[in-house]
Design a protein around this motif. Structure first.
Motif, mmCIF file in Angstrom:
data_model
loop_
_atom_site.group_PDB
_atom_site.id
_atom_site.type_symbol
_atom_site.label_atom_id
_atom_site.label_comp_id
_atom_site.label_asym_id
_atom_site.label_seq_id
_atom_site.Cartn_x
_atom_site.Cartn_y
_atom_site.Cartn_z
ATOM 1 N N ARG A 90 0.822 -1.225 0.000
ATOM 2 C CA ARG A 90 0.000 0.000 0.000
ATOM 3 C C ARG A 90 0.842 1.255 0.000
ATOM 4 N NH1 ARG A 90 -3.902 -2.107 4.279
ATOM 5 N NH2 ARG A 90 -2.332 -1.143 5.573
ATOM 6 N N THR A 91 1.944 1.230 0.755
ATOM 7 C CA THR A 91 2.795 2.419 0.845
ATOM 8 C C THR A 91 4.120 2.231 0.121
ATOM 9 O OG1 THR A 91 1.805 2.964 2.980
ATOM 10 C CG2 THR A 91 3.894 4.047 2.447
ATOM 11 N N LEU A 92 4.757 1.096 0.312
ATOM 12 C CA LEU A 92 6.060 0.833 -0.295
ATOM 13 C C LEU A 92 5.979 -0.309 -1.293
ATOM 14 C CD1 LEU A 92 8.365 1.090 2.852
ATOM 15 C CD2 LEU A 92 7.898 2.850 1.141
ATOM 16 N N THR A 93 6.680 -0.151 -2.393
ATOM 17 C CA THR A 93 6.746 -1.175 -3.431
ATOM 18 C C THR A 93 8.213 -1.406 -3.776
ATOM 19 O OG1 THR A 93 4.586 -0.586 -4.330
ATOM 20 C CG2 THR A 93 6.083 -1.748 -5.807
ATOM 21 N N VAL A 94 8.600 -2.673 -3.830
ATOM 22 C CA VAL A 94 9.971 -3.041 -4.195
ATOM 23 C C VAL A 94 9.971 -3.452 -5.659
ATOM 24 C CG1 VAL A 94 11.903 -4.589 -3.717
ATOM 25 C CG2 VAL A 94 10.473 -3.752 -1.826
ATOM 26 N N VAL A 95 10.921 -2.881 -6.400
ATOM 27 C CA VAL A 95 10.974 -3.046 -7.851
ATOM 28 C C VAL A 95 12.405 -3.365 -8.271
ATOM 29 C CG1 VAL A 95 10.397 -1.960 -10.057
ATOM 30 C CG2 VAL A 95 9.196 -1.255 -7.999
ATOM 31 N N ARG A 96 12.530 -4.143 -9.333
ATOM 32 C CA ARG A 96 13.834 -4.427 -9.927
ATOM 33 C C ARG A 96 13.834 -3.909 -11.354
ATOM 34 N NH1 ARG A 96 17.197 -9.959 -11.014
ATOM 35 N NH2 ARG A 96 18.424 -9.064 -12.705
ATOM 36 N N ALA A 97 14.943 -3.304 -11.757
ATOM 37 C CA ALA A 97 15.107 -2.885 -13.148
ATOM 38 C C ALA A 97 16.408 -3.443 -13.685
ATOM 39 C CB ALA A 97 15.115 -1.367 -13.267
ATOM 40 N N ASP A 98 16.360 -3.924 -14.912
ATOM 41 C CA ASP A 98 17.560 -4.315 -15.641
ATOM 42 C C ASP A 98 17.726 -3.346 -16.791
ATOM 43 O OD1 ASP A 98 18.216 -6.582 -14.100
ATOM 44 O OD2 ASP A 98 16.798 -7.813 -15.213
ATOM 45 N N VAL A 99 18.951 -2.925 -17.030
ATOM 46 C CA VAL A 99 19.251 -2.015 -18.134
ATOM 47 C C VAL A 99 20.101 -2.779 -19.143
ATOM 48 C CG1 VAL A 99 20.241 0.189 -18.833
ATOM 49 C CG2 VAL A 99 19.172 -0.038 -16.571
ATOM 50 N N PHE A 100 19.648 -2.728 -20.395
ATOM 51 C CA PHE A 100 20.294 -3.456 -21.476
ATOM 52 C C PHE A 100 20.830 -2.496 -22.527
ATOM 53 C CE2 PHE A 100 16.911 -6.082 -19.757
ATOM 54 C CZ PHE A 100 17.559 -7.284 -19.522
ATOM 55 N N GLY A 101 21.950 -2.852 -23.118
ATOM 56 C CA GLY A 101 22.436 -2.189 -24.316
ATOM 57 C C GLY A 101 22.044 -3.046 -25.506
#
Length: 144
Positions: free
Chosen positions: A110-121
């Motif tokens: 509700r208040t906090l969300t954990v997220v993962r991002a990968d960055v690709f070339g």
């Protein structure tokens, strides 16, 4: 994942359009789905560091925004999103014709969300190469 806001895609696009930094670096949304956002950035020589690789600050910028907007897709209408913490691992020098930050929610709250991002070339006619990964915590802020 079920969005609480039926107009989440439009709201993400509207919010993204209000970010001067995204205009400055030439980044754009390439995918907006519940819990998933991709931001694409074409190669630009003025965004490189001294050795000719995409600058770590630019990589972090697109990863952070992708994480924030992935979280925002599942937030209620009339909310804002704010990054409260993240960690970035730079895995290899960032080269490519285009760079894509793909963020996916790990756990929405509700208040906090954990997220993962990968960055690709990405190069023309080549596989994408993972250049960085981020894990972040995003906060839902009511607009009232």
């Amino acid at each position: 994942m079920n969005p609480l806001n039926p107009s989440f895609a439009r709201d993400v696009a509207d919010s993204f359009a209000r970010q001067p930094i995204m205009k400055l670096i030439g980044a754009g949304l390439s995918l907006v789905e519940p819990g998933v956002v991709e931001i694409a950035l074409p190669y630009r020589a003025d965004l490189l560091q001294q050795d000719g690789y995409l600058h770590a600050g630019i990589i972090t910028t697109i990863a952070d925004s992708a994480c924030g907007y992935a979280a925002y897709t599942l937030m209620p209408a009339d909310s804002n999103v704010l990054s409260v913490e993240f960690k970035v691992n730079l895995l290899r020098p960032a080269q490519g014709e285009t760079f894509v930050a793909r963020a996916e929610i790990i756990k929405a709250g509700r208040t906090l969300t954990v997220v993962r991002a990968d960055v690709f070339g990405l190069e023309a006619n080549a596989d994408r190469v993972l250049v960085a990964t981020m894990q972040g915590t995003m906060m839902c802020l009511p607009t009232n």
